[in-house]
Design an enzyme around this catalytic site. Structure first.
Site, PDB file in Angstrom:
ATOM      1  N   GLU A  82       0.889  -1.188   0.115  1.00 51.67           N
ATOM      2  CA  GLU A  82      -0.138  -0.122  -0.113  1.00 51.67           C
ATOM      3  C   GLU A  82       0.765   1.371   0.068  1.00 51.67           C
ATOM      4  O   GLU A  82       1.277   1.700   0.926  1.00 51.67           O
ATOM      5  CB  GLU A  82      -1.084   0.199   1.272  1.00 51.67           C
ATOM      6  CG  GLU A  82      -1.816   1.227   1.248  1.00 51.67           C
ATOM      7  CD  GLU A  82      -2.777   1.187   2.292  1.00 51.67           C
ATOM      8  OE1 GLU A  82      -3.718   2.005   2.120  1.00 51.67           O
ATOM      9  OE2 GLU A  82      -2.623   0.557   3.453  1.00 51.67           O
ATOM     10  N   ALA A 122      -3.733   8.728   5.590  1.00 56.29           N
ATOM     11  CA  ALA A 122      -2.908   8.610   6.741  1.00 56.29           C
ATOM     12  C   ALA A 122      -1.410   8.188   5.975  1.00 56.29           C
ATOM     13  O   ALA A 122      -0.217   7.925   6.760  1.00 56.29           O
ATOM     14  CB  ALA A 122      -3.193   7.508   7.760  1.00 56.29           C
ATOM     15  N   ASP A 180      -8.253  -3.262   8.016  1.00 54.80           N
ATOM     16  CA  ASP A 180      -7.209  -2.098   7.722  1.00 54.80           C
ATOM     17  C   ASP A 180      -6.874  -1.680   9.194  1.00 54.80           C
ATOM     18  O   ASP A 180      -6.425  -0.557   9.456  1.00 54.80           O
ATOM     19  CB  ASP A 180      -7.995  -0.852   7.194  1.00 54.80           C
ATOM     20  CG  ASP A 180      -6.839   0.240   6.729  1.00 54.80           C
ATOM     21  OD1 ASP A 180      -5.710  -0.064   6.797  1.00 54.80           O
ATOM     22  OD2 ASP A 180      -7.286   1.428   6.384  1.00 54.80           O
TER      23      ASP A 180
END
Length: 366
Positions: free
Chosen positions: A120, A131, A264
């Site tokens: 990611e 974030a 997540d």
């Protein structure tokens, strides 16, 4: 071994009152050893697979230490998440190399199976970075991904990219035969998202979060994904990232063949409120919600995947059968491991989670 009297989640996506046989660590059509186990009052489902999470119990995948990875794997397994594909963050290549080398060296010691790595970042839009650390964002680089895949000993399965960034479409076209490419942290409009799918992307990372919104005159990434019936969409179901009514609407729009439940989760999962870190950034957790202190943006979840599954069923009112499908066989298909994992069928690895009537985990076998 014969497991009897349970309600078994079958490969047809329905529960059946039937026996399960286990032989030499795999589901079987029969068993000759004579042992029996009474599963009365239990739902029997395959082990869950979380293909997008960052950590738990004070440990983060990007710590790049054997101790953190073992702590993560132990916690996940105890909650019925027996297959893990942890996600890295937007970090410098040298740091990612250490993270991936640590994953390549992972030796299962009673915890979950590490079935892949989710890359990611760092190929994201600044506007929708969420974030992710803006200091390390960069243009898509196929050579870098291949270098990191070598460090990971082939474990990288998912690579995220914002399709509107410079060079992204060529990047997707080049890597589509080697990895599953997922649109993520993107400010793409509908046409740019369509171009990403046409280039070879086949997934959307945490639908709705970190992307342009869906509007009646600007359908965006969500609208493009809805029309692309061959792509999976991830959905964070912690009750913070996506509201329960929207979860229901998403199941109506996409159906349970295309949705993948993810947590997540960050290192604060399983821990009390307080200060934590994600991708080199300070994160404050209050009331179970994690916020990047410098930007005020939501920073992942503090729920594990089994808790997300329960939220989907109890709060979003999705049938248990659909929720289980989206946390077991769907992620297995995304990762290309469905021949071994994701369903209770003869020949597959014997991974079994016992849930009571309240959907609490009473036992985990794998």
């Amino acid at each position: 071994m014969r497991v009897r009297n349970g309600r078994v989640f079958g490969p047809d996506g329905k529960f059946h009152n039937q026996d399960i046989y286990i032989e030499n660590g795999r589901f079987a059509a029969e068993s000759r050893d004579g042992r029996e186990f009474d599963a009365s009052g239990c739902y029997l489902i395959p082990g869950l697979t979380d293909l997008h999470f960052h950590g738990c119990m004070g440990a983060d995948f990007c710590d790049a230490t054997p101790e953190s990875l073992l702590r993560i794997a132990s916690y996940e397994a105890s909650n019925g998440i027996v297959n893990i594909c942890p996600a890295s963050m937007t970090l410098p290549e040298a740091q990612l190399r250490k993270v991936y080398q640590n994953a390549a060296a992972y030796q299962q010691q009673g915890g979950s199976h590490l079935v892949g790595i989710h890359m990611e970042g760092p190929f994201f839009s600044y506007e929708k970075r969420g974030a992710q650390n803006a200091a390390y964002l960069m243009a898509p680089d196929a050579a870098m991904v291949r270098r990191l895949q070598k460090a990971a000993d082939g474990k990288i399965k998912l690579v995220d990219v914002a399709p509107e960034t410079e060079g992204a479409l060529a990047f997707i076209r080049e890597l589509k035969g080697e990895f599953r490419l997922s649109l993520a942290h993107t400010n793409a409009d509908y046409d740019q998202a369509v171009a990403g799918f046409q280039a070879g992307a086949t997934q959307v990372t945490h639908l709705y979060n970190g992307m342009s919104g869906m509007n009646h005159r600007a359908p965006g990434v969500v609208g493009a994904a809805l029309e692309n019936e061959s792509c999976f969409v991830e959905l964070i179901c912690d009750g913070v990232h996506v509201a329960a009514p929207m979860i229901r609407n998403t199941f109506k729009m996409f159906g349970d063949d295309r949705i993948i439940l993810i947590s997540d989760s960050i290192s604060a999962t399983g821990m009390p409120d307080g200060m934590y870190e994600l991708g080199g950034q300070a994160v404050r957790v209050e009331g179970g919600t994690a916020i990047v202190t410098a930007t005020g943006k939501i920073a992942g979840s503090t729920s594990n995947l089994m808790e997300c599954l329960r939220f989907v069923v109890k709060e979003a009112k999705i049938p248990l059968e659909s929720a289980v499908k989206c946390a077991t066989i769907n992620p297995a298909k995304s990762l290309g491991i469905e021949d071994e994992y994701g369903s209770i069928e003869p020949g597959k690895r014997a991974q079994l989670v016992f849930l009571d009537e309240d959907l609490a985990v009473s036992a985990v076998w794998f």
